[in-house]
Design a protein around this motif. Structure first.
Motif, PDB file in Angstrom:
ATOM      1  N   LEU A 160      20.335  -4.396  46.298  1.00 27.04           N
ATOM      2  CA  LEU A 160      20.375  -5.564  47.170  1.00 27.04           C
ATOM      3  C   LEU A 160      21.171  -6.699  46.534  1.00 27.04           C
ATOM      4  N   ARG A 161      20.994  -6.902  45.245  1.00 25.08           N
ATOM      5  CA  ARG A 161      21.730  -7.958  44.561  1.00 25.08           C
ATOM      6  C   ARG A 161      23.238  -7.715  44.686  1.00 25.08           C
ATOM      7  N   SER A 162      23.638  -6.467  44.437  1.00 25.03           N
ATOM      8  CA  SER A 162      25.059  -6.124  44.533  1.00 25.03           C
ATOM      9  C   SER A 162      25.568  -6.283  45.963  1.00 25.03           C
ATOM     10  N   ALA A 163      24.766  -5.863  46.936  1.00 20.06           N
ATOM     11  CA  ALA A 163      25.186  -5.941  48.334  1.00 20.06           C
ATOM     12  C   ALA A 163      25.364  -7.384  48.791  1.00 20.06           C
ATOM     13  N   TRP A 164      24.429  -8.248  48.435  1.00 16.70           N
ATOM     14  CA  TRP A 164      24.552  -9.653  48.832  1.00 16.70           C
ATOM     15  C   TRP A 164      25.768 -10.296  48.171  1.00 16.70           C
ATOM     16  N   GLU A 165      26.016  -9.963  46.922  1.00 22.22           N
ATOM     17  CA  GLU A 165      27.180 -10.522  46.226  1.00 22.22           C
ATOM     18  C   GLU A 165      28.476 -10.044  46.871  1.00 22.22           C
ATOM     19  N   ALA A 204      20.591   3.674  46.922  1.00 19.01           N
ATOM     20  CA  ALA A 204      19.326   3.014  47.250  1.00 19.01           C
ATOM     21  C   ALA A 204      19.534   1.923  48.285  1.00 19.01           C
ATOM     22  N   VAL A 205      20.713   1.325  48.288  1.00 17.57           N
ATOM     23  CA  VAL A 205      21.071   0.306  49.272  1.00 17.57           C
ATOM     24  C   VAL A 205      22.487   0.607  49.750  1.00 17.57           C
ATOM     25  N   LEU A 206      22.644   0.734  51.054  1.00 14.92           N
ATOM     26  CA  LEU A 206      23.948   1.042  51.637  1.00 14.92           C
ATOM     27  C   LEU A 206      24.605  -0.241  52.117  1.00 14.92           C
ATOM     28  N   PHE A 207      25.926  -0.308  51.977  1.00 17.28           N
ATOM     29  CA  PHE A 207      26.670  -1.514  52.365  1.00 17.28           C
ATOM     30  C   PHE A 207      27.901  -1.105  53.154  1.00 17.28           C
ATOM     31  N   ASP A 208      28.057  -1.727  54.308  1.00 18.90           N
ATOM     32  CA  ASP A 208      29.218  -1.408  55.138  1.00 18.90           C
ATOM     33  C   ASP A 208      29.650  -2.662  55.887  1.00 18.90           C
ATOM     34  N   VAL A 209      30.953  -2.897  55.941  1.00 22.73           N
ATOM     35  CA  VAL A 209      31.496  -4.023  56.717  1.00 22.73           C
ATOM     36  C   VAL A 209      32.285  -3.462  57.886  1.00 22.73           C
ATOM     37  N   ARG A 210      31.863  -3.791  59.083  1.00 17.81           N
ATOM     38  CA  ARG A 210      32.539  -3.336  60.284  1.00 17.81           C
ATOM     39  C   ARG A 210      33.830  -4.121  60.510  1.00 17.81           C
ATOM     40  N   GLU A 211      34.657  -3.606  61.383  1.00 19.03           N
ATOM     41  CA  GLU A 211      35.930  -4.263  61.687  1.00 19.03           C
ATOM     42  C   GLU A 211      35.736  -5.647  62.289  1.00 19.03           C
ATOM     43  N   ASP A 212      34.593  -5.855  62.964  1.00 19.23           N
ATOM     44  CA  ASP A 212      34.365  -7.155  63.602  1.00 19.23           C
ATOM     45  C   ASP A 212      33.820  -8.210  62.646  1.00 19.23           C
ATOM     46  N   GLY A 213      33.636  -7.845  61.373  1.00 25.38           N
ATOM     47  CA  GLY A 213      33.179  -8.816  60.387  1.00 25.38           C
ATOM     48  C   GLY A 213      31.685  -8.827  60.153  1.00 25.38           C
ATOM     49  N   ILE A 214      30.959  -7.881  60.742  1.00 27.12           N
ATOM     50  CA  ILE A 214      29.513  -7.784  60.531  1.00 27.12           C
ATOM     51  C   ILE A 214      29.241  -6.822  59.384  1.00 27.12           C
ATOM     52  N   ALA A 215      28.562  -7.307  58.358  1.00 24.52           N
ATOM     53  CA  ALA A 215      28.166  -6.456  57.231  1.00 24.52           C
ATOM     54  C   ALA A 215      26.761  -5.919  57.501  1.00 24.52           C
ATOM     55  N   ILE A 216      26.567  -4.644  57.276  1.00 25.64           N
ATOM     56  CA  ILE A 216      25.246  -4.039  57.455  1.00 25.64           C
ATOM     57  C   ILE A 216      24.741  -3.570  56.091  1.00 25.64           C
ATOM     58  N   ILE A 217      23.605  -4.124  55.689  1.00 25.57           N
ATOM     59  CA  ILE A 217      22.981  -3.792  54.410  1.00 25.57           C
ATOM     60  C   ILE A 217      21.690  -3.033  54.717  1.00 25.57           C
ATOM     61  N   THR A 218      21.586  -1.822  54.202  1.00 31.01           N
ATOM     62  CA  THR A 218      20.460  -0.954  54.553  1.00 31.01           C
ATOM     63  C   THR A 218      19.703  -0.505  53.305  1.00 31.01           C
TER      64      THR A 218
END
Length: 255
Positions: free
Chosen positions: A36-41, A4-18
């Motif tokens: 969303l709660r899990s992704a922000w944590e 329901a919510v995707l979480f990815d951290v790029r190599e440059d340190g940018i996290a993308i929450i979708t």
């Protein structure tokens, strides 16, 4: 985490929450709220993640708001204080966040976009605080008074009518506009500009903005000096001027 919510951290340190429920217009149902709660944590806990971008799947909706069917089924009156995972409110965060609004951001969708530090919007996006249309409330909109003029805020809340991304940009709700196909490119560019700064300076700078928003001038200045003390005493505070003098790019350590 569920899908329901995707979480990815790029190599440059940018996290993308979708938010990944386009068939439900990315509404804030239970599954999305928990995701969303899990992704922000995860974002806050990951030392490699320095900036987060929150967006939605699809082109129609960033987030259409709360799940009205759920409210009917549960007979919900006043939402529990911790029902919605809001950055810097019900979720403790110390890092910058950017909302990349790809479609409609209505009611709770406006709420989560507003909660982020910065906002990039597709030119096709629309924003609305629609609670008056369904008899609900929008107490979460109170901090909006620090972002836009009072009379504009009053009209938006009392009428419930949507505004365009262009209008949102004009009144200061949105930092940057992008054509739909370039939305993430523009959001990533903004995140990368933040990453170029010294981490401790960025953290203290963000704190200063929030202190100035919530305090009077004198109190904010005093609190801001304290917030920046660790920055001034850091290794990076010496590295920055040294790199400038040597005409090279600084190598930040975050300490």
């Amino acid at each position: 985490m569920s899908d329901a919510v995707l979480f990815d951290v790029r190599e440059d340190g940018i996290a993308i929450i979708t938010i990944n429920r386009p068939e439900q217009r990315n509404a804030l149902g239970r599954e999305v709220r928990e995701g969303l709660r899990s992704a922000w944590e995860r974002f806050e806990a990951d030392p490699k993640a320095r900036v987060a971008i929150l967006t939605g799947t699809g082109e129609k909706a960033f987030c259409a708001g709360g799940d009205l069917k759920e409210m009917v089924e549960t007979g919900m009156q006043v939402p529990p204080r911790d029902m919605f995972p809001l950055p810097y409110d019900t979720i403790e965060l110390t890092k910058p966040t950017i909302a990349a609004v790809n479609g409609v951001a209505f009611a709770g969708g406006w709420m989560i976009a507003q909660a982020c530090d910065l906002c990039v919007a597709s030119t096709a996006a629309k924003f609305a605080i629609t609670e008056v249309k369904v008899g609900r409330g929008s107490p979460w909109a109170a901090p909006l008074i620090s972002m836009i003029p009072q009379r504009i805020m009053m009209e938006i809340i009392l009428t419930g009518k949507p505004i365009t991304a262009q209008r949102a940009y004009e009144i200061g709700l949105v930092n940057r506009l992008a054509e739909p196909e370039a939305l993430m490119e523009v959001a990533l560019a903004l995140a990368q500009e933040i990453l170029e700064g010294a981490p401790l300076s960025v953290k203290a700078g963000r704190e200063t903005v929030m202190l100035a928003t919530e305090m009077g001038r004198g109190a904010a200045l005093q609190a801001a000096r304290a917030a920046h003390e660790a920055t001034y005493k850091s290794h990076d505070a010496q590295e920055g001027p040294r790199a400038f003098a040597e005409k090279r790019k600084p190598e930040w350590t975050g300490r």
